[in-house]
Motif scaffolding. Structure first.
Motif, PDB file in Angstrom:
ATOM      1  N   PHE A  41      59.316 -27.204 -13.164  1.00 52.94           N
ATOM      2  CA  PHE A  41      59.413 -27.739 -11.801  1.00 52.94           C
ATOM      3  C   PHE A  41      60.516 -28.798 -11.704  1.00 52.94           C
ATOM      4  O   PHE A  41      61.371 -28.763 -10.832  1.00 52.94           O
ATOM      5  CB  PHE A  41      58.054 -28.335 -11.394  1.00 52.94           C
ATOM      6  N   SER A  69      56.637 -24.755 -18.916  1.00 52.25           N
ATOM      7  CA  SER A  69      55.698 -24.925 -17.800  1.00 52.25           C
ATOM      8  C   SER A  69      54.782 -26.127 -18.031  1.00 52.25           C
ATOM      9  O   SER A  69      54.387 -26.421 -19.159  1.00 52.25           O
ATOM     10  CB  SER A  69      54.850 -23.658 -17.660  1.00 52.25           C
ATOM     11  N   LEU A  72      50.854 -26.115 -13.964  1.00 51.05           N
ATOM     12  CA  LEU A  72      50.513 -26.085 -12.537  1.00 51.05           C
ATOM     13  C   LEU A  72      51.322 -25.003 -11.833  1.00 51.05           C
ATOM     14  O   LEU A  72      52.425 -24.673 -12.252  1.00 51.05           O
ATOM     15  CB  LEU A  72      50.827 -27.436 -11.881  1.00 51.05           C
ATOM     16  N   ARG A  73      50.764 -24.474 -10.733  1.00 50.13           N
ATOM     17  CA  ARG A  73      51.531 -23.547  -9.902  1.00 50.13           C
ATOM     18  C   ARG A  73      52.642 -24.314  -9.199  1.00 50.13           C
ATOM     19  O   ARG A  73      52.550 -25.539  -9.012  1.00 50.13           O
ATOM     20  CB  ARG A  73      50.641 -22.889  -8.832  1.00 50.13           C
ATOM     21  N   HIS A  74      53.662 -23.617  -8.744  1.00 50.50           N
ATOM     22  CA  HIS A  74      54.814 -24.278  -8.119  1.00 50.50           C
ATOM     23  C   HIS A  74      54.408 -25.125  -6.904  1.00 50.50           C
ATOM     24  O   HIS A  74      54.945 -26.199  -6.677  1.00 50.50           O
ATOM     25  CB  HIS A  74      55.855 -23.232  -7.694  1.00 50.50           C
ATOM     26  N   ASP A  75      53.405 -24.638  -6.136  1.00 51.84           N
ATOM     27  CA  ASP A  75      53.050 -25.328  -4.888  1.00 51.84           C
ATOM     28  C   ASP A  75      51.987 -26.412  -5.072  1.00 51.84           C
ATOM     29  O   ASP A  75      51.556 -27.043  -4.113  1.00 51.84           O
ATOM     30  CB  ASP A  75      52.570 -24.304  -3.847  1.00 51.84           C
ATOM     31  N   GLU A  76      51.539 -26.658  -6.311  1.00 54.03           N
ATOM     32  CA  GLU A  76      50.508 -27.684  -6.528  1.00 54.03           C
ATOM     33  C   GLU A  76      51.116 -29.088  -6.539  1.00 54.03           C
ATOM     34  O   GLU A  76      52.278 -29.285  -6.869  1.00 54.03           O
ATOM     35  CB  GLU A  76      49.750 -27.406  -7.827  1.00 54.03           C
ATOM     36  N   ARG A  78      52.122 -32.482  -7.695  1.00 49.36           N
ATOM     37  CA  ARG A  78      52.384 -33.141  -8.982  1.00 49.36           C
ATOM     38  C   ARG A  78      52.275 -34.664  -8.907  1.00 49.36           C
ATOM     39  O   ARG A  78      52.494 -35.349  -9.900  1.00 49.36           O
ATOM     40  CB  ARG A  78      53.757 -32.711  -9.519  1.00 49.36           C
ATOM     41  N   THR A  87      46.220 -30.548 -17.081  1.00 46.83           N
ATOM     42  CA  THR A  87      46.864 -29.237 -17.289  1.00 46.83           C
ATOM     43  C   THR A  87      47.969 -29.317 -18.343  1.00 46.83           C
ATOM     44  O   THR A  87      48.153 -28.379 -19.112  1.00 46.83           O
ATOM     45  CB  THR A  87      47.450 -28.665 -15.976  1.00 46.83           C
ATOM     46  N   THR A  91      48.084 -26.867 -21.657  1.00 45.09           N
ATOM     47  CA  THR A  91      49.066 -25.771 -21.730  1.00 45.09           C
ATOM     48  C   THR A  91      50.364 -26.111 -22.465  1.00 45.09           C
ATOM     49  O   THR A  91      50.947 -25.250 -23.126  1.00 45.09           O
ATOM     50  CB  THR A  91      49.473 -25.284 -20.321  1.00 45.09           C
TER      51      THR A  91
END
Length: 458
Positions: A41, A69, A72-76, A78, A87, A91
């Motif tokens: 991100f 990574s 997290l998903r891109h739209d979450e 931060r 997370t 990960t």
């Protein structure tokens, strides 16, 4: 002698990436290769902010930007640190392990050392699996490192409980010579909205602080002159600061890496048109978000001071962005989305700095002899404010009203008070000399940095 290859891993926040990037550029200048690992991100933000600038032209391939990574998903969101920390820990170690294997395989490169942000300390566990030497880097003050390092002792002494919350008294000292700390404003206590998230953040920091024994070196972005008590309390912590961006005056545009937004250089020619010591510079870092009421008071306060101002409002385009009040004239000021802060602070027209007191901003202000008006937002900024105002005596703090707002009248009052205090200006200039002396060739921070590079090359 082979060229040392250093893997650098910052915590994924602007205030952590910039000093580690400046550190990495210094390593390259001293003949090392650096692989700088952002999250996917943030890597995208950094690459986009660079525009047309090309890394290879400036660093001959010795600085490589890569990413993994954060889970997290891109739209979450931060800015939800609790979620981010959980997370990351679940990960990123596996991702980092995979990356190291790829580097060894594809780049045919042996990583000599891993430099991890203290709050990415879990990475040293990963590095040790590959026999990679570990170094910890702390981007904040030495006092804040001492605080994290002493979490177990603070719990044993009953100063904080197992959730990191104040257990007994309101203030404490880590050692008799160090400044007092406030249990209500500990670095982890004001970055979470509720006790569950606070507990997650505190456990994450506690986990990272337990990896300090895996590091051969502890490096810190500070100087002996600024924090003699904290550094004598932790003799292993080596000050190598202030880590500033090096601007080449012979080049029209120095490459700026690590920023999340493109710098608006138009503010420099605007500053050239202002009188010396006349401009109030207003910038609150990358995380600070005001609600509409506070934003309005700030805007009207800048009108009220009746002086030229340069104001950084980085969230102008976001869906949650605040709007300028109808009454705001702003005719004496310039508003930009992101500024080349170090260049701004070194400009002769700057009179003072209204700041959130992040440690990078603090060092940049101190290195340029600029007095502060302190408006902390979260994390270590409350400690930095107290340090600037009470220990160094180079700034004043704003007071809030009963609703928690800094009113426009308070802004005018404090700007006038600061700029009429000749002693604060003199102390700021004296401190500038002491701080910047460290990064001269024979300065203590330079010597410490060179010692680290010599060890790398061995």
């Amino acid at each position: 002698m082979s060229i040392p290859c250093v893997l650098v891993l910052p915590f994924p926040a602007q205030g952590h990436i910039i000093p580690l990037m400046n550190f990495s550029k210094k390593l390259v200048e001293h003949g090392c290769k650096v692989i700088f690992v952002n999250t996917d991100f943030n890597h995208k933000l950094v690459m986009n902010s660079m525009g047309e600038q090309q890394l290879d032209d400036s660093f001959n391939g010795a600085l490589k930007l890569v990413s993994i990574s954060d889970g997290l998903r891109h739209d979450e969101d931060r800015t939800n640190f609790a979620k981010l920390c959980v997370t990351m820990l679940s990960t990123m170690p596996n991702m980092l392990e995979k990356l190291i294997k790829e580097i060894c395989l594809n780049d045919n490169c042996r990583i000599s050392c891993m430099v991890a942000d203290v709050i990415m300390g879990w990475a040293l566990d990963v590095g040790s699996k590959f026999g990679i030497n570990g170094t910890l880097f702390w981007s904040s003050s030495a006092a804040m490192f001492a605080l994290l390092y002493n979490i177990p002792k603070l719990m044993d002494d009953g100063i904080i409980d197992s959730n990191g919350l104040s257990a007994t008294k309101k203030t404490f000292q880590l050692s008799p010579n160090m400044p007092m700390m406030d249990t209500e404003a500990l670095v982890w206590s004001n970055v979470a909205e509720d006790s569950i998230n606070l507990n997650k953040i505190f456990n994450y920091l506690k986990h990272c602080s337990q990896t300090t024994n895996l590091a051969k070196w502890w490096l810190c972005n500070t100087t002996y002159e600024l924090e003699p008590q904290s550094l004598s309390f932790l003799p292993k912590l080596l000050p190598i600061g202030p880590l500033l961006n090096i601007y080449d005056e012979n080049k029209s545009a120095t490459i700026s890496i690590g920023q999340f937004w493109e710098e608006d250089l138009s503010c420099m020619s605007w500053l050239d048109q202002q009188q010396h010591n006349s401009v109030v510079y207003v910038a609150f870092g990358s995380f600070t978000l005001f609600d509409q009421n506070q934003f309005k008071e700030l805007a009207l306060g800048l009108d009220l001071i009746n002086r030229p101002f340069l104001w950084v409002v980085h969230d102008q385009d976001s869906k949650n962005s605040t709007t300028f009040p109808n009454e705001f004239k702003g005719y004496k000021g310039k508003i930009v989305k992101w500024a080349p802060q170090q260049k701004v602070l070194s400009h002769p027209s700057i009179a003072c700095f209204i700041s959130h007191c992040g440690w990078n901003s603090t060092l940049e202000g101190l290195s340029n002899g600029v007095p502060f008006l302190c408006w902390p937002y979260h994390a270590d900024q409350f400690y930095d404010k107290t340090y600037i105002c009470d220990e160094l005596k180079v700034g004043l703090a704003f007071n809030k009203d009963e609703k928690g707002l800094v009113l426009s009248g308070e802004i005018k009052k404090k700007v006038d008070q600061l700029l009429s205090d000749e002693n604060i200006r003199l102390r700021s200039m004296e401190l500038k000399g002491k701080v910047t002396m460290n990064i001269a060739q024979e300065g203590q921070s330079s010597k410490n940095f060179n010692k680290f590079v010599e060890w790398l090359k061995e």
